[in-house]
Design a protein around this motif. Structure first.
Motif, PDB file in Angstrom:
ATOM      1  N   GLY A   1     -31.693 -55.130 -30.585  1.00 43.13           N
ATOM      2  CA  GLY A   1     -30.666 -54.228 -30.074  1.00 43.13           C
ATOM      3  C   GLY A   1     -29.249 -54.705 -30.289  1.00 43.13           C
ATOM      4  O   GLY A   1     -28.326 -54.211 -29.664  1.00 43.13           O
TER       5      GLY A   1
ATOM      6  N   GLU B   1     -31.875 -61.588 -22.185  1.00 43.42           N
ATOM      7  CA  GLU B   1     -32.488 -61.283 -20.898  1.00 43.42           C
ATOM      8  C   GLU B   1     -33.338 -62.455 -20.420  1.00 43.42           C
ATOM      9  O   GLU B   1     -34.448 -62.295 -19.953  1.00 43.42           O
TER      10      GLU B   1
ATOM     11  N   LEU C   1     -27.183 -60.172 -20.460  1.00 44.71           N
ATOM     12  CA  LEU C   1     -28.026 -59.537 -21.472  1.00 44.71           C
ATOM     13  C   LEU C   1     -28.240 -60.527 -22.612  1.00 44.71           C
ATOM     14  O   LEU C   1     -29.336 -60.703 -23.114  1.00 44.71           O
TER      15      LEU C   1
ATOM     16  N   LYS D   1     -22.202 -46.298 -20.363  1.00 46.58           N
ATOM     17  CA  LYS D   1     -23.624 -45.979 -20.425  1.00 46.58           C
ATOM     18  C   LYS D   1     -24.490 -47.233 -20.400  1.00 46.58           C
ATOM     19  O   LYS D   1     -25.692 -47.165 -20.600  1.00 46.58           O
ATOM     20  N   GLY D   2     -23.869 -48.355 -20.218  1.00 44.73           N
ATOM     21  CA  GLY D   2     -24.654 -49.558 -19.978  1.00 44.73           C
ATOM     22  C   GLY D   2     -24.759 -50.530 -21.124  1.00 44.73           C
ATOM     23  O   GLY D   2     -25.503 -51.503 -21.045  1.00 44.73           O
ATOM     24  N   ALA D   3     -24.053 -50.310 -22.211  1.00 44.06           N
ATOM     25  CA  ALA D   3     -24.124 -51.249 -23.321  1.00 44.06           C
ATOM     26  C   ALA D   3     -23.193 -52.443 -23.075  1.00 44.06           C
ATOM     27  O   ALA D   3     -22.260 -52.351 -22.287  1.00 44.06           O
TER      28      ALA D   3
ATOM     29  N   ALA E   1     -33.491 -55.518 -34.274  1.00 43.29           N
ATOM     30  CA  ALA E   1     -34.624 -55.065 -33.463  1.00 43.29           C
ATOM     31  C   ALA E   1     -34.393 -55.407 -31.999  1.00 43.29           C
ATOM     32  O   ALA E   1     -34.859 -54.710 -31.105  1.00 43.29           O
TER      33      ALA E   1
ATOM     34  N   ALA F   1     -27.690 -49.249 -30.303  1.00 40.36           N
ATOM     35  CA  ALA F   1     -27.619 -50.662 -29.967  1.00 40.36           C
ATOM     36  C   ALA F   1     -27.273 -50.855 -28.507  1.00 40.36           C
ATOM     37  O   ALA F   1     -26.513 -50.078 -27.930  1.00 40.36           O
ATOM     38  N   ARG F   2     -27.827 -51.897 -27.885  1.00 41.76           N
ATOM     39  CA  ARG F   2     -27.411 -52.173 -26.503  1.00 41.76           C
ATOM     40  C   ARG F   2     -26.376 -53.292 -26.481  1.00 41.76           C
ATOM     41  O   ARG F   2     -25.765 -53.559 -25.466  1.00 41.76           O
TER      42      ARG F   2
END
Lengths: 347, 361, 505, 356
Positions: free
Chosen positions: C85, C69, C9, C195-197, C83, C165-166
């Motif tokens: 994340g 990413e 990420l 949950k994927g963070a 912004a 936030a991710r």
């Protein structure tokens, strides 16, 4: 950020909507303003008891008219001080815009009044922008910069005006009447001021950028860490304050007999004092435009009140000074008490 | 290391430069000492270097403050008079605020400039005195005008009018306007203004002694400091503090204009009489809208005009400032120096709706 | 690195960040994958916080690659990173004291209602909902001023949650939390991961890293060292990676002759801060004051020194009772204090090395009230030499020195007063490993020379390695005392979280 | 003499950056001295009659009050406080002087009481600021109004002018041909005293430390409250002295004496290199700041250039004096960053080449 990526749990708002809706009285005025409101009410009450003419229609009108210009300026200053800055150039800026107003009417006698208002506000905003630009780009304390522009603006004003002065007769009656005519018992310029102050106060309380100003004043370093655009916000505060001073300058021209090279000299410290009395902490972070305006009202009323009850006029300034000290002292004592209570509560 | 030597170096540079500067100013001073040193003669021709040429005379006006319309008219007359009287150069300098001490450094600069005649309207009779004495010691002649300096430190004082006349004419006007009885108040300029205080003193004496005024009571004296806003608010205060007030005398142009502006926008318009000394241009709209019936003033331009001639006469040695000296003031004819070195310009004029349009100052 | 097939990420490679002559980050690299909790380990001064600030957009890297990413990014401001994340919880929470708790969470993104005006009530409800979820009873309407550090931390977490936030970076979030608060935080962190963070977790506590995290990246001296999968490694391995040498070297402990009591503290109280504090430090002895951040250790030290007021109690130095609230009396009596916050308390950052060093000696350097500038420079230079302070010039401001050298200046200025008692508060926080060992050796040597030392430290190895005696504080009270032989990490942690005993005392 | 007045080692503001510009900035007092000298030379050559002993007399007499007040103001501002009430204290002292002297008190006693009044004003400011913990800016805005108000209460509208001729003569006289005013002797002594206190005593050292970090100062045992109280008291005392001088020089004791002088003093002090944030400044810098403004004013006045220009120039000078260093600082920071980036680039390239 897309939903698929978003993973953090978020409270479901509908579910969390509390039934526990205790009414919160912090609408426009927070409790910081209550001492000054109380002081104002007491002052008016006692003065009225001593001299009922004080609250006769004419007395009331004078009271409001006297405070109007200072109220607008104090409201603007509240914006600046809440970001931990200060603008000392306001007296000079007021002089410039007031003279601009006089010049416009003298040069173009048929100019629409609204255009003059817009021109004055624009010029004030421009002067504010100069301050804001210097403060935010050069990163030097606003106090020094605005002390400098206090002199520069005054110099420009004197240069421009020379010995020219514009008098009541140079202006259209309709313009002068703004500070004479009443609407529901309140002078028109006072109504303008009240609307403007209300808007500024609403901005402070209900807009994101307004809240940012408090954050900046509360802890400038943290504000940077949080990603608040500190420079832009402070700049905006200076421009807004400038615009308000511009408005005050136009109203000054309507209200007073003459505008010239020295109009507005020495107002800056009075304006700061009004804001401080109105609960705006000089170190930033707290206080509202409305509070500052009430502070201005209190300071101007006290002069009238003392005259009215026949207190030796020589005492007036001393009383004003004592009032400023008392108000910051009260604020400090409240803070100390709060800190002590917090410590007790945790122990 | 580099920083150490850097600091030391700059320190030494600073020290040397400072020493040099002292030396330099000192040297410069000794070299150029002679031209303006006090003992170069008290003559009118002592004007230094670039005023060169034997009998060149310079005159400088120092009003109470610049940028004041009344002052402008006075100075306009002064400039005209200076030109006609034969001054080579005439200047106007002065402070932006009418405080007691602000005129001193201007007098000093003029002293040093070797100006032949200094014409001054003193903000404080004593504050300017030492500086004026020094200027006289340097050969300058001092003409006080409009507001007198301490008589010890000026040669003559050009007064608008006889002080007593000014006082009486204002009392006459107010008495007429309020029908001979009731409370009145005075809104003056600064509390130390010599001329104002003299008039007020005469008014008080007259009120006490003249049976015509036995029903008129002076209830209050306030000071607007010749500041528009302050005067405005003092006028307000007067109305509130004295509910029975019938009339206001404001013997200063700023004060009367501010008071008129307040009255014209208040419920007191037409009910409370206002008179005093004002400029017709400033007061015109208030006379026309009925706020003010009648006020007075002398022609301020004449004041400046006569002052310039008085300065010339002093510089030429025609007069010395003692009682009985006579000189010709251009178009204004012959003037005589009275007691205490006072020269009177002329009687005040009353302005009202009938005649105000004839005047433009 | 690991997981070569999966695209990270966030990927930061070879990031460099310098401040003037100081290299804070020489080679910062880290990959964060969605759905992992990634520990970042390293000694203080290893460059972790700088790396975090680069991720946050607070610092701009001088060079290096930063991708989200797979897309190269460059954050000009914090808003940019937010912004994207990324949400960061800093070591020391920085809230706005004049704003309400709810506003602190939502500043800049307050919910808006009619006419675009902020809906304060809705904002409050959002905050309440988050707090409910976190299970903490904080009133969203109260001002942030005066909140405990633990509560401030919770507010920071609430903010990150509200930001959706991710990537969540937590810089030592547990330092000030109590046991059950830590558990609560971990539960939240795990649910975020599930949950994927992507979470980045910085902690000095190995057991926390091993119970919470999936991978660990180790840094040393501003450089990336290695990344390991947690199941495949051991705490001692990570410590070796962090320190880069044998751990014993770090804590040189010489045998010192323990003598007469130098400092005796009796029944010190300050409402809401600490209570019934009594202890004694003897000549030649190093006494550690241990406990969690916020337990009141620094406050006790400040009160002993006379910087903070006390409600009751006595402080006796070499048999003489000190007047409370008078630091100068303590200094004259032979007390020295190396405070916790070097930048704000220990040094006057803008002043020169010379002036800082001589500041404690100012009275001694003066004759007839006039300071002898040459002597001042000599003394400062002498102590600078003794402690091997590396600076290009004694006239440079201390702000230009590295953290380790700054700390040496602090030590130098106190050693110059020839103290009988030296209080050191977190003496090695934020300084590089080499200097750290030097500081420890110095403290040992001082003890040998008969100086009594009171050391406050949050680092257990430091406490265990250096102290002759360990006092443990919890919630303003001393809950345990162990001689060197009896002090173990487990016992100290137990005492540091012994709320029952703390409440009883 | 300069040796004692210039700080021994002005800590470089930007020691991280080298180069000519930062070197110049490194010693602000030297820079101020240089500017002052250039001004003096320019004025002497370009302004007729400037190079005369009289200039020294008139110019110095004009700046004496500002100069006096600038001394304690330098200390107060270095500590991180500010005193806006100085001019009002001078006004109050002037008013008290007038009333007491009229009341028949001997001149010496009058002056003594004036100084005590000033000390009390400073004590008041100091207690509110240091011990109650209020910001000095807010307190002294309050006392600015309060002390001026008390001056009005004391003397009202009156002006007193009949002071002993000897005293007035002393206040306006000069040392024979040099043109240096007599009062410059005591004023010079006061300047030296303040310079010694600030730059050469333990107390002075602590003031700088306090200005940068109150907290750090407390940790080395500085009684910060007492120090702030003392600086503010010195401000009251010296301002009262300035008030006495003002009264004698203008032979007029009035309540409005020295009105508005506070901003001039602050402008001069800031121009002289004192930071409003505290921690930076020097007595010599402040002296130069006052003299620079004084010289410009006097030179322009000799040329009969309107006051307006003076006002504008004062303002511009003030702005430039604070903006210029920060512009230079950000420029050199930018340069540093670029250089550093280049260095790193090359290192990485080398490293890359090696590893490849």
């Amino acid at each position: 950020m897309t939903d698929t990526q978003t993973a953090l749990p978020r409270a479901d708002i509908a579910a969390s909507a509390r039934t526990r809706r205790r009414w919160n009285p912090r609408s426009l005025l927070s409790k910081r303003e209550s001492p000054v409101v109380l002081a104002l009410l007491l002052l008016v009450l006692f003065t009225y008891l001593a001299n009922p003419r004080f609250l006769a229609p004419q007395g009331l009108k004078d009271l409001m008219l006297n405070a109007t210009i200072m109220m607008i300026m104090a409201a603007g200053q509240a914006l600046i001080i809440s970001t931990r800055s200060v603008d000392l150039s306001v007296g000079s800026a007021l002089g410039l815009t007031a003279f601009l107003t006089g010049t416009l009417f003298a040069t173009y006698p048929s100019i629409p009044i609204i255009v003059v208002f817009l021109a004055g506000i624009a010029m004030g905003a421009g002067l504010g922008a100069i301050n804001g630009l210097l403060v935010t780009t050069a990163r030097v304390p606003a106090m020094v910069i605005t002390l400098g522009t206090l002199y520069v603006f005054r110099g420009v004003n004197s240069w421009w005006a020379g010995s020219t002065q514009y008098f009541a007769g140079d202006r259209p009656d309709a313009f002068g009447n703004l500070s004479v005519s009443l609407l529901v018992g309140i002078p028109i310029i006072t109504i303008i001021a009240i609307i403007v102050i209300a808007v500024v106060t609403l901005f402070q309380r209900y807009s994101r950028s307004g809240r940012d100003l408090y954050a900046i004043g509360s802890d400038p370093d943290a504000a940077i860490v949080y990603g608040i655009p500190v420079g832009r916000r402070v700049f905006t505060a200076f421009v807004t304050n400038g615009a308000l001073v511009g408005l005050a300058g136009v109203l000054y021209a309507s209200r007073f007999n003459s505008v010239g090279a020295v109009t507005g000299t020495g107002l800056e410290l009075q304006v700061v004092a009004a804001a401080v009395v109105g609960g705006v902490a000089i170190v930033g972070g707290v206080g509202t435009a409305a509070g500052a305006a009430i502070g201005a009202l209190l300071l101007t009323t006290i002069t009238g009140a003392l005259t009215s009850v026949g207190v030796d006029k020589f005492w007036q300034q001393a009383v004003v000074g004592g009032l400023i000290l008392a108000s910051i002292l009260i604020d400090r004592l409240a803070t100390l008490r709060r800190a002590r209570n917090l410590r007790k509560a945790t122990s | 290391m580099s920083s150490t030597s850097r600091g030391r170096l700059s320190l030494k540079v600073g020290a040397i430069l400072f020493a040099a500067s002292l030396a330099l100013t000192a040297c410069g001073a000794t070299v150029n000492d002679s031209p303006a040193s006090p003992d170069t003669s008290a003559g009118t021709d002592a004007s230094p270097t670039e005023n060169a040429g034997g009998g060149d005379l310079s005159i400088t006006f120092i009003p109470k403050q610049l940028n004041n319309p009344y002052t402008d008219v006075v100075l306009g007359g002064g400039k005209k008079g200076a030109e006609e009287a034969g001054f080579t150069t005439s200047n106007v300098v002065g402070p932006l605020d009418a405080s007691a001490s602000s005129q001193v450094s201007f007098i000093n600069a003029e002293t040093q400039a070797g100006t032949s005649v200094i014409v001054i309207a003193a903000n404080d009779p004593d504050a300017v005195c030492a500086a004026l004495k020094e200027a006289r010691a340097g050969g300058a002649k001092i003409v006080a005008f409009d507001s007198d300096a301490n008589p010890d430190c000026r040669d003559v004082f050009v007064s608008q009018v006889v002080a007593k006349d000014v006082a009486t004419i204002q009392l006459e006007m107010i008495s007429e306007q309020i029908g001979g009885k009731g409370d009145i108040a005075i809104l003056s300029a600064t509390a130390n203004a010599t001329n104002q205080n003299e008039w007020i003193k005469f008014m008080e004496e007259e009120l006490a002694s003249n049976p015509d005024y036995k029903d008129i009571k002076l209830v209050s004296k306030v000071y607007g400091d010749d500041d528009d806003t302050k005067s405005f608010q003092e006028a307000q205060g007067l109305m509130q503090a004295n509910p029975n007030l019938k009339g206001i005398i404001s013997p200063t142009t700023v004060g009367i204009a501010a008071t008129a502006r307040y009255l014209s926008t208040s419920e007191y318009k037409g009910k409370v009489a206002l008179t005093g000394l004002g400029l017709p241009n400033e007061m015109r709209s208030f006379v026309k809208d009925g706020t003010v019936k009648e006020f007075a003033l002398w022609d301020p331009a004449q004041l400046g005009y006569v002052s310039a001639y008085a300065g010339k006469a002093l510089a030429d040695g025609t007069i010395t400032g003692k009682s009985g000296d006579k000189f010709t003031a251009g178009d204004m004819g012959e003037r005589e120096v009275g007691e205490n070195g006072i020269i009177i310009v002329g009687p005040p004029v009353r302005f009202n709706a009938d005649n105000i349009d004839k005047y433009d100052f | 690195m690991e997981n070569p097939g999966e695209q990270p990420l966030i990927s930061l490679r070879n990031a460099v960040k310098t401040f003037g002559p100081v290299v804070a980050l020489a080679d910062g690299s880290i990959d964060l994958h969605a759905g992992e909790i990634h520990a970042l380990a390293g000694e203080n001064g290893a460059g972790k916080s700088t790396l975090v600030k680069v991720l946050a957009g607070l610092h701009h890297r001088d060079s290096g690659d930063f991708e989200i990413e797979g897309q190269p990014v460059s954050f000009a401001t914090v808003a940019d990173s937010r912004a994207a994340g990324i949400s960061v919880i800093y070591q020391e929470p920085t809230l706005f004291p004049d704003l309400t708790v709810a506003e602190n969470i939502f500043i800049g993104r307050q919910p808006r209602g009619r006419f675009g005006m902020i809906d304060h009530r809705l904002m409050r409800d959002h905050a309440s909902a988050i707090f409910e979820e976190l299970g903490v009873p904080i009133d969203p309407d109260r001002l942030a001023e005066g909140l405990s550090i633990a509560d401030q931390q919770i507010i920071e977490i609430a903010k990150a949650i509200s930001l959706e936030a991710r990537v969540l970076v937590m810089d030592e979030p547990t330092a000030a939390l109590s046991g059950h608060e830590v558990d609560r935080l971990f539960a939240v962190a795990r649910s975020l991961r599930d949950k994927g963070a992507a979470l980045m977790f910085i902690s000095h506590r190995m057991e926390e890293i091993f119970s919470l995290c999936d991978r660990v990246t180790v840094m040393r001296d501003g450089r990336y060292v290695t990344t390991r999968m947690i199941p495949d490694t051991t705490p001692s391995q990570i410590v070796r990676d962090m320190v880069g040498r044998d751990i014993d070297q770090l804590f040189p402990k010489f045998d010192a002759q323990v003598g007469a009591p130098v400092l005796e503290v009796e029944g010190l109280n300050r409402a809401g801060v600490f209570r019934n504090i009594s202890f004694c430090v003897r000549a030649g002895e190093i006494v550690a004051l241990s406990g969690l951040v916020g337990a009141g250790r620094s406050e006790v030290a400040r009160a002993v020194m006379g910087i903070d007021p006390i409600d009751s109690g006595t402080v006796t130095l070499l048999g003489k009772r000190l007047k409370p609230g008078q630091p100068m009396a303590a200094i004259r009596g032979g007390m020295g204090f190396v405070p916790e916050d070097r930048r704000k308390q220990g040094l006057v950052m803008e002043l020169s090395v010379l002036r800082n060093t001589a500041l404690t000696l100012r009275d001694g350097l003066a004759r007839f009230g006039i300071i002898n500038a040459r002597k001042e420079a000599e003394v400062a230079a002498e102590w600078g030499r003794k402690l091997q302070v590396k600076s290009s010039s004694p006239y440079n401001s201390v702000a230009t020195l590295s953290g380790g050298n700054q700390q040496k200046v602090v030590l130098a200025k106190w050693l110059a007063t020839k103290p009988k008692l030296l209080i050191v508060d977190e003496p090695t926080r934020g300084i590089d490993v080499g200097t750290k060992a030097e500081v420890h050796r110095l403290l040992s040597q001082l003890a040998v020379d008969g100086v009594a030392i009171l050391m406050i430290s949050s680092e257990l190895p430091e406490v265990l390695g250096m102290a002759d005696r360990v006092l443990v504080m919890c919630e303003g009270a001393i809950t345990a005392e162990f001689p060197r032989a009896e002090a173990t990490p487990e016992r100290i942690i137990e005492a540091a979280t012994d709320h029952a005993k703390a409440a009883a005392s | 003499m300069t040796d004692t007045l210039t700080p021994v080692a002005a800590p470089p503001a930007l020691s991280a950056t080298r180069g000519a510009i930062s070197r110049t900035l490194a010693s602000r007092p030297a820079l101020m001295t240089y500017i002052l000298l250039v001004l003096l030379i320019l004025a002497s050559t370009m302004v007729p009659r400037f190079a005369q002993p009289r200039t020294a007399t008139f110019l110095l007499l004009d700046v004496v009050a500002t100069l006096l007040m600038a001394m304690p103001m330098t200390l107060v501002m270095i500590t991180g406080d500010i005193d806006l009430s100085v001019a009002s204290v001078a006004g109050l002292s002037s008013a008290v002087m007038g009333v007491l002297f009229t009341g028949g008190m001997p001149f010496g006693g009058v002056v003594l009481i004036c100084l005590l009044v000033g000390l009390a004003c400073g004590l008041f400011n100091g207690l509110f600021t240091a011990y109650v913990g209020l910001p000095a800016l807010a307190v002294t805005i309050g006392t600015l109004a309060l002390f001026r108000g008390l001056a009005l209460v004391v003397i009202g509208d009156n002006a007193v002018s009949n002071f002993p001729p000897a005293a007035s003569a002393y206040a306006t006289g000069s040392f024979g041909a040099t043109g240096i005013p007599l009062v410059m002797l005591p004023v010079g002594l006061i300047i030296v005293a303040f310079a010694v206190v600030l730059h050469m005593t333990p107390f002075g050292r602590t003031l700088f430390a306090m200005g940068h970090s109150m907290e750090a100062a407390r940790f080395v045992g500085v009684n910060t409250k007492r120090a702030r109280l003392l600086t503010l008291m010195s401000s009251g005392l010296v301002s009262a002295l300035a008030g006495v001088f003002w009264t004698l020089r203008y032979s007029s004791a009035r309540s409005d004496n020295a009105t508005g002088l506070e901003l001039v003093v602050i402008a001069a002090v800031v121009l002289g290199g004192v930071s409003v944030f505290g921690g930076k400044g020097s007595i010599w810098g402040s002296v130069c700041g006052v003299l620079i403004i004084g010289v410009i004013n006097y030179a322009l006045r000799l040329n009969r250039i309107p006051e307006v220009v003076l006002v504008t120039i004062t303002g511009l000078l003030l702005i430039i004096s604070v903006v210029a260093p920060s512009v230079v600082a950000s420029w050199s920071a930018w340069r540093h960053r670029r250089r550093r980036a280049r260095e790193i680039d090359s290192t990485i390239t080398t490293a890359g080449a090696l590893s490849a």
